[in-house]
Design a protein around this motif. Structure first.
Motif, mmCIF file in Angstrom:
data_model
loop_
_atom_site.group_PDB
_atom_site.id
_atom_site.type_symbol
_atom_site.label_atom_id
_atom_site.label_comp_id
_atom_site.label_asym_id
_atom_site.label_seq_id
_atom_site.Cartn_x
_atom_site.Cartn_y
_atom_site.Cartn_z
ATOM 1 N N ALA A 249 0.331 -11.941 10.553
ATOM 2 C CA ALA A 249 1.468 -10.816 10.738
ATOM 3 C C ALA A 249 2.824 -11.343 10.505
ATOM 4 C CB ALA A 249 1.290 -10.009 11.884
ATOM 5 N N ARG A 250 3.117 -12.220 11.206
ATOM 6 C CA ARG A 250 4.737 -12.799 10.952
ATOM 7 C C ARG A 250 5.152 -12.800 9.506
ATOM 8 N NH1 ARG A 250 8.669 -16.704 11.947
ATOM 9 N NH2 ARG A 250 9.761 -16.430 14.131
ATOM 10 N N ILE A 251 4.247 -13.451 8.453
ATOM 11 C CA ILE A 251 4.636 -13.565 7.335
ATOM 12 C C ILE A 251 4.395 -12.386 6.358
ATOM 13 C CG2 ILE A 251 4.526 -16.102 7.665
ATOM 14 C CD1 ILE A 251 1.848 -15.878 6.007
ATOM 15 N N GLY A 252 3.770 -11.217 6.914
ATOM 16 C CA GLY A 252 3.386 -10.258 6.192
ATOM 17 C C GLY A 252 2.087 -9.806 5.721
ATOM 18 N N ALA A 253 1.466 -10.812 6.107
ATOM 19 C CA ALA A 253 -0.120 -10.761 5.623
ATOM 20 C C ALA A 253 -0.856 -10.126 6.496
ATOM 21 C CB ALA A 253 -0.731 -12.227 5.428
ATOM 22 N N VAL A 254 -2.158 -9.611 6.144
ATOM 23 C CA VAL A 254 -3.075 -8.814 6.959
ATOM 24 C C VAL A 254 -4.125 -9.698 7.527
ATOM 25 C CG1 VAL A 254 -4.549 -6.813 6.984
ATOM 26 C CG2 VAL A 254 -2.395 -6.733 5.550
#
Length: 529
Positions: A85-90
């Protein structure tokens, strides 16, 4: 003031900045950091998440990409979700205990950019064509060709935390899969963090973690309960969080005795396995003030044993009911007094209490016409909540079929009486005019030798009781005496604990059990499973 829940990706960074003093105690070291020991503080957890986020970014994950996580049960599943989540992934969190063919189906639906998995998982599922890149976690087993060891990706600097919109997909969890292939449930920051974790992050009397608490959790950490639990408990900053990865009582017992909890949450199957630990003066549950159970039906003898094990004056069992798609919908408190009566046909654990005030609403409708039914009449349970998930990955038509405007079809049969819910059965597995769940309660209450009861409805014939005992045997005379006033049942199928097929949360895989017993026909349509 009500605290504003945190973004998942920076959960531990913010906790460290706030000076949260909580010690995180583990039953064994993280698989993500096998040399990190069993005692952690917030700054170290934040650093581990940042390091893992950098590794995932180096593996090719980024904003909008799906990162599938398949590993043995431990709280570092949540840490991997934070890192993604920190890098925008799901992050899509999958149980390593899923059958290989089921896991392959789910991975095909997810089409992840990166798969993070334990080596033993990678050796059982052919990943060709299912994932773009595979990252192998530390652990026993051989890393297959083409997979990159996580240790080879460490040391890459994580990018600044990605800020997603509250209604964008945040995390994917799967349902238990008791009746077939699990659904992949998509939640957003608004549904699972703002609505669910945010509600629990308030210092409610009795329910909320206190600063002096040792808060223990022994759940399946891939489950949809793990993320809101982790966020809310971290925010409330108890003295200690105790995370149990292995629920075998021989392993968990010494850990619990060394660090006795004051609140405890796990699934009913684990509570059942731990029941022998409730006996004796040195029981690890002597200081528990609050037990929490949400995953499945909890039966009276088990609840009675745990409340009796506490040395507190008024320990409480909080029974919640909900679904992965909705979060908790109702709750009820049980005490020693409310469970004093034994052997009744209407055990108290089947009454699940009232909707969460101001958060959820329920209504009962006829399963054929979908028209509301009068108070006290059974029907399909529909729920209304702002925490409802966004949809199912790869099965949006299935999700659409369960939606009626703001209402969600739970697929459960129940009765509302004066605002309180009594659960009867799943629609797919029901006894006409009766309740499998009620029969399970009664059998366990009347037969002390029975560790767990599962009753399978059979169309046009008597229901089939499958009874777990310690040695796989049961006195026939005792069974006949216990069932004298019950609806007709077949002769019991008596098994040991390990002979029942189970999900990662300990639920019985009813469809598989039916197939084994050659009673595959089901009484319901199964349309809303």
């Amino acid at each position: 003031m009500t605290p504003k829940p945190l973004d998942l990706g920076i959960l531990f960074d913010v906790a460290a900045d706030r000076g949260v003093p909580t010690e995180v105690r583990l039953s064994r070291p993280f698989d993500l950091a096998p040399d990190g020991g069993v005692s952690w503080r917030m700054p170290a957890l934040a650093e581990l998440v940042r390091d893992t986020a950098g590794a995932l970014r180096a593996a090719g994950a980024g904003p909008g990409a799906t990162v599938a996580v398949v590993k043995d049960n431990h709280w570092d599943i949540v840490l991997l979700a934070c890192a993604a989540a920190r890098i925008g992934a799901v992050p899509a969190l999958l149980s390593a205990d899923l059958p290989p063919d089921t896991l392959a189906v789910l991975l095909a639906r997810l089409d992840p950019a990166v798969l993070v998995a334990a080596p033993r998982v990678l050796s059982t599922v052919d990943m060709a064509g299912l994932v773009e890149r595979t990252v192998a976690l530390p652990g026993p087993g051989t890393v297959p060709a083409g997979a990159v060891p996580l240790d080879d990706l460490r040391g890459h600097r994580a990018p600044p935390p990605y800020r997603r919109r509250d209604d964008d997909p945040l995390v994917v969890h799967h349902t238990s899969g008791t009746t077939g292939v699990p659904k992949l449930v998509v939640h957003s920051t608004r549904t699972i963090i703002r609505r669910l974790a945010g509600f629990e992050a308030v210092r409610w009397p009795l329910l909320a973690s206190r600063r002096t608490d040792t808060v223990a959790s022994a759940i399946a950490f891939h489950h949809g309960r793990a993320v809101p639990w982790s966020v809310s408990v971290t925010w409330l900053a108890p003295r200690r969080m105790l995370l149990l990865a292995d629920r075998d009582p021989a392993v968990a017992g010494p850990v619990l005795r060394a660090c006795p909890p004051s609140t405890l949450e796990t699934d009913p199957a684990t509570y059942v396995r731990w029941t022998p630990l409730t006996a004796g003066a040195d029981t690890p549950f002597r200081d528990v003030r609050l037990y929490v159970s949400t995953f499945d039906a909890a039966h009276p003898p088990m609840v009675r044993a745990y409340l009796g094990a506490s040395r507190r004056r008024l320990p409480v069992w909080m029974q919640g009911w909900g679904q992965t798609e909705t979060g908790p919908l109702t709750f009820r408190f049980l005490t020693r007094g409310s469970l004093a009566a034994r052997g009744r046909r209407r055990p108290t654990t089947r009454d699940l209490g009232r909707p969460v005030p101001g958060r959820t609403r329920l209504r009962i409708v006829d399963e054929h016409t979908f028209q509301p039914v009068p108070d006290g009449r059974p029907g399909l349970v529909l729920a209304r909540t702002d925490a409802r998930c966004l949809g199912y990955v790869g099965e949006q038509d299935r999700w659409d079929d369960k939606v009626d405007g703001p209402w969600w079809n739970t697929g459960d049969i129940g009765v509302l009486s004066r605002g309180a819910l009594r659960l009867l059965d799943r629609e797919v597995d029901r006894v006409p005019g009766g309740s499998c769940l009620e029969l399970e309660d009664v059998l366990e209450d009347r037969l002390p030798a029975v560790v767990e009861a599962t009753v399978l409805a059979a169309p046009g014939g008597p229901a089939v009781p499958v009874l777990v005992t310690a040695d796989g045997r049961l006195d026939g005379t005792a069974f006949r005496a216990a069932t004298r006033d019950l609806p007709p049942l077949t002769e019991p199928v008596v098994v040991t604990w390990d002979e029942l097929p189970r999900t990662a949360t300990g639920k019985v895989r009813r469809a598989e059990l039916r197939a084994r017993l050659r009673t595959a026909a089901v009484p319901g349509t199964g349309r809303w499973t």
